[in-house]
Structure formats: C-alpha cells, structure tokens
Design a protein around this motif. Structure first.
Motif, short mmCIF file in Angstrom:
data_model
loop_
_atom_site.label_atom_id
_atom_site.label_comp_id
_atom_site.label_asym_id
_atom_site.label_seq_id
_atom_site.Cartn_x
_atom_site.Cartn_y
_atom_site.Cartn_z
N SER A 57 55.95 25.17 53.59
CA SER A 57 56.80 26.35 53.50
C SER A 57 55.95 27.59 53.77
CB SER A 57 57.47 26.46 52.13
OG SER A 57 56.51 26.70 51.13
N PHE A 58 56.63 28.66 54.13
CA PHE A 58 55.96 29.94 54.28
C PHE A 58 56.99 31.03 54.00
CE2 PHE A 58 57.39 28.61 58.46
CZ PHE A 58 57.98 29.74 59.00
N THR A 59 56.49 32.22 53.72
CA THR A 59 57.36 33.33 53.37
C THR A 59 57.02 34.57 54.19
OG1 THR A 59 55.89 34.05 51.60
CG2 THR A 59 57.63 32.51 50.99
N ASP A 60 57.97 35.47 54.21
CA ASP A 60 57.78 36.76 54.87
C ASP A 60 58.66 37.77 54.14
OD1 ASP A 60 56.69 38.32 57.20
OD2 ASP A 60 58.84 38.62 57.55
N LYS A 107 63.48 39.00 51.63
CA LYS A 107 62.45 37.97 51.49
C LYS A 107 62.96 36.72 52.19
CE LYS A 107 60.70 39.63 47.07
NZ LYS A 107 60.47 39.30 45.65
N LEU A 108 62.18 36.23 53.13
CA LEU A 108 62.50 35.03 53.89
C LEU A 108 61.56 33.92 53.44
CD1 LEU A 108 63.75 33.44 56.33
CD2 LEU A 108 61.91 34.44 57.70
N THR A 109 62.15 32.78 53.10
CA THR A 109 61.36 31.59 52.81
C THR A 109 61.82 30.48 53.74
OG1 THR A 109 61.15 32.18 50.47
CG2 THR A 109 60.72 29.87 51.05
N VAL A 110 60.90 29.89 54.45
CA VAL A 110 61.19 28.78 55.35
C VAL A 110 60.54 27.53 54.76
CG1 VAL A 110 60.95 27.84 57.68
CG2 VAL A 110 61.24 30.31 57.35
N GLU A 111 61.33 26.49 54.58
CA GLU A 111 60.83 25.18 54.13
C GLU A 111 61.05 24.21 55.27
OE1 GLU A 111 63.22 24.50 50.67
OE2 GLU A 111 61.83 25.57 49.36
N TYR A 112 60.10 23.30 55.46
CA TYR A 112 60.21 22.37 56.58
C TYR A 112 59.52 21.05 56.27
CZ TYR A 112 55.38 23.56 57.63
OH TYR A 112 54.02 23.73 57.56
N VAL A 154 50.27 28.82 62.57
CA VAL A 154 50.58 30.22 62.34
C VAL A 154 51.44 30.75 63.48
CG1 VAL A 154 49.57 32.54 62.16
CG2 VAL A 154 48.53 30.62 60.94
N GLU A 155 51.16 30.33 64.71
CA GLU A 155 51.94 30.76 65.86
C GLU A 155 53.39 30.27 65.75
OE1 GLU A 155 48.94 29.10 66.22
OE2 GLU A 155 47.75 30.87 66.67
N GLU A 156 53.60 29.02 65.34
CA GLU A 156 54.95 28.49 65.18
C GLU A 156 55.69 29.21 64.06
OE1 GLU A 156 54.68 23.85 66.50
OE2 GLU A 156 53.48 24.46 64.75
N GLN A 157 54.99 29.49 62.98
CA GLN A 157 55.60 30.25 61.88
C GLN A 157 56.00 31.64 62.35
OE1 GLN A 157 53.11 30.28 58.36
NE2 GLN A 157 52.67 28.09 58.56
N ASN A 158 55.09 32.29 63.06
CA ASN A 158 55.37 33.65 63.54
C ASN A 158 56.54 33.68 64.51
OD1 ASN A 158 53.43 34.89 61.98
ND2 ASN A 158 51.85 34.77 63.55
N LEU A 159 56.71 32.65 65.31
CA LEU A 159 57.84 32.59 66.23
C LEU A 159 59.16 32.62 65.46
CD1 LEU A 159 58.94 32.26 69.12
CD2 LEU A 159 58.77 29.79 68.78
N LEU A 160 59.25 31.85 64.39
CA LEU A 160 60.46 31.85 63.57
C LEU A 160 60.67 33.20 62.89
CD1 LEU A 160 60.22 28.30 61.99
CD2 LEU A 160 61.88 29.07 63.68
N ILE A 161 59.59 33.79 62.39
CA ILE A 161 59.69 35.10 61.74
C ILE A 161 60.12 36.17 62.74
CG2 ILE A 161 58.33 36.95 60.65
CD1 ILE A 161 56.71 34.65 59.29
N VAL A 162 59.55 36.15 63.94
CA VAL A 162 59.89 37.14 64.96
C VAL A 162 61.36 37.04 65.34
CG1 VAL A 162 59.51 37.73 67.40
CG2 VAL A 162 57.58 37.48 65.87
N ARG A 163 61.88 35.84 65.44
CA ARG A 163 63.31 35.67 65.76
C ARG A 163 64.19 36.26 64.67
NH1 ARG A 163 63.40 29.55 68.26
NH2 ARG A 163 62.41 30.10 70.22
N MET A 164 63.85 35.98 63.42
CA MET A 164 64.64 36.53 62.32
C MET A 164 64.52 38.04 62.26
SD MET A 164 66.26 34.18 60.89
CE MET A 164 66.28 32.42 61.08
N THR A 165 63.31 38.56 62.47
CA THR A 165 63.09 40.00 62.45
C THR A 165 63.84 40.68 63.58
OG1 THR A 165 60.92 39.67 61.44
CG2 THR A 165 61.31 41.80 62.47
N GLY A 166 63.88 40.07 64.74
CA GLY A 166 64.62 40.64 65.87
C GLY A 166 66.10 40.76 65.58
N ILE A 167 66.66 39.76 64.94
CA ILE A 167 68.07 39.81 64.55
C ILE A 167 68.30 40.96 63.57
CG2 ILE A 167 69.83 38.59 63.20
CD1 ILE A 167 68.75 35.97 64.52
N MET A 168 67.44 41.08 62.59
CA MET A 168 67.60 42.13 61.59
C MET A 168 67.40 43.52 62.20
SD MET A 168 68.53 40.67 58.79
CE MET A 168 68.17 41.80 57.46
#
Length: 161
Positions: free
Chosen positions: A5-8, A117-122, A132-146
């Motif tokens: 898991s990771f958070t942002d 607060k975003l938490t991704v579990e996988y 870290v790159e794969e995590q950042n890709l998911l974070i960037v997509r969510m941030t772009g939507i927001m």
C-alpha cells in the motif's frame, strides 16, 4: 505475490461539500465533460451510487493500452467523506496486479479548503511491489482528475453548492 500500500495527501482550495459532490456523487456525469481527452464515459453498471455500485470508466485511446476500468464501491460514508473503490476489471489488473483499491478520505481544512488523503492497496501478480514510478503514475492520474474538478468549481462558483 506481494501485498502493499501507499498513501498520498493533496490540498484543494474548494469547500469539502462541493468537492465531494462533484468528484464522488456526480463524478460519473462530470468527469467525461471535464476530461474528454482522457475519459470518454462513465457508466453505472449496477447499483444506485451507494455501497456495491459498479462503475465502468472508459478511457480514450492511447492511455497505456488500458481501455477501461471497472470499479466497485466497497465503502461509502457520506458523513465522514470517505469512499473506497476496488478495481475488479481493467486498468492494471492482469499481468502486473491481481487486485487494487483506492480509498479517498476528504477532510475539511477551512471553509474553502479540503485535504484529500488517498490510500492505495494492492496485490501484485509477481514477487515485486509497485515501483515508485508505478505508484506515482496512479497518484498523478488521481491528482489530474482532482485538478480538473477544482478548476471547474472555481470557474463555476454556484455549481455543487
């Protein structure tokens, strides 16, 4: 298989109620209008928007070869501004991941700002955690939507009040 898991955390200069309504309650209508180059449509396949609702997000061509994501709402607390979606098909399901989910927790910072607060579990399908790159890709997509929603709410001050 590796469970991880990771958070942002991200801050948005929008009132919590408006951000929640635009992103969570009416996102299926709003997102294709705001992000037509990324999301072609959002359909509710099953349910009424509450727990157990299944949504399909269809992406435009060229989004990393993933044409869609099907998500199921696993938790929804409107009073606490919390939602948890589990991806049940599409997206990164397949060669890289067996499962993954997103939990968004909205917190009021002031009358005009919100912390999300975003938490991704996988669970990976191999012996390696997400990079870290794969995590950042998911974070960037969510941030772009927001960011798109925040911009819309600033330019439409009476929307979602």
């Amino acid at each position: 298989m590796v469970k991880g898991s990771f958070t942002d955390e991200s801050f948005w200069s929008v009132q919590i109620d408006r951000l929640w309504k635009a992103r969570i309650i009416d996102g299926y209508n709003l997102l294709p209008k705001l992000l037509p180059d990324f999301i072609s449509k959002v359909e509710i396949i099953e349910g009424d928007g509450g727990i157990g609702t299944v949504k399909k997000l269809s992406f435009t061509k060229g989004i990393n070869g993933n044409g869609f994501v099907i998500e199921k709402i696993m938790a929804l607390d409107r009073d606490c501004y919390l939602i948890k979606d589990t991806v049940i098909n599409g997206g990164l399901i397949g060669p890289r991941l067996i499962s993954y989910s997103f939990e968004h927790k909205f917190e009021k910072i002031s009358d005009h700002s919100t912390l999300v607060k975003l938490t991704v579990e996988y669970e990976s399908s191999d012996e390696y955690p997400l990079s870290v790159e794969e995590q950042n890709l998911l974070i960037v997509r969510m941030t772009g939507i927001m960011k798109a929603i925040e911009g819309y709410l600033h330019t439409h001050p009476t929307a979602y009040v």
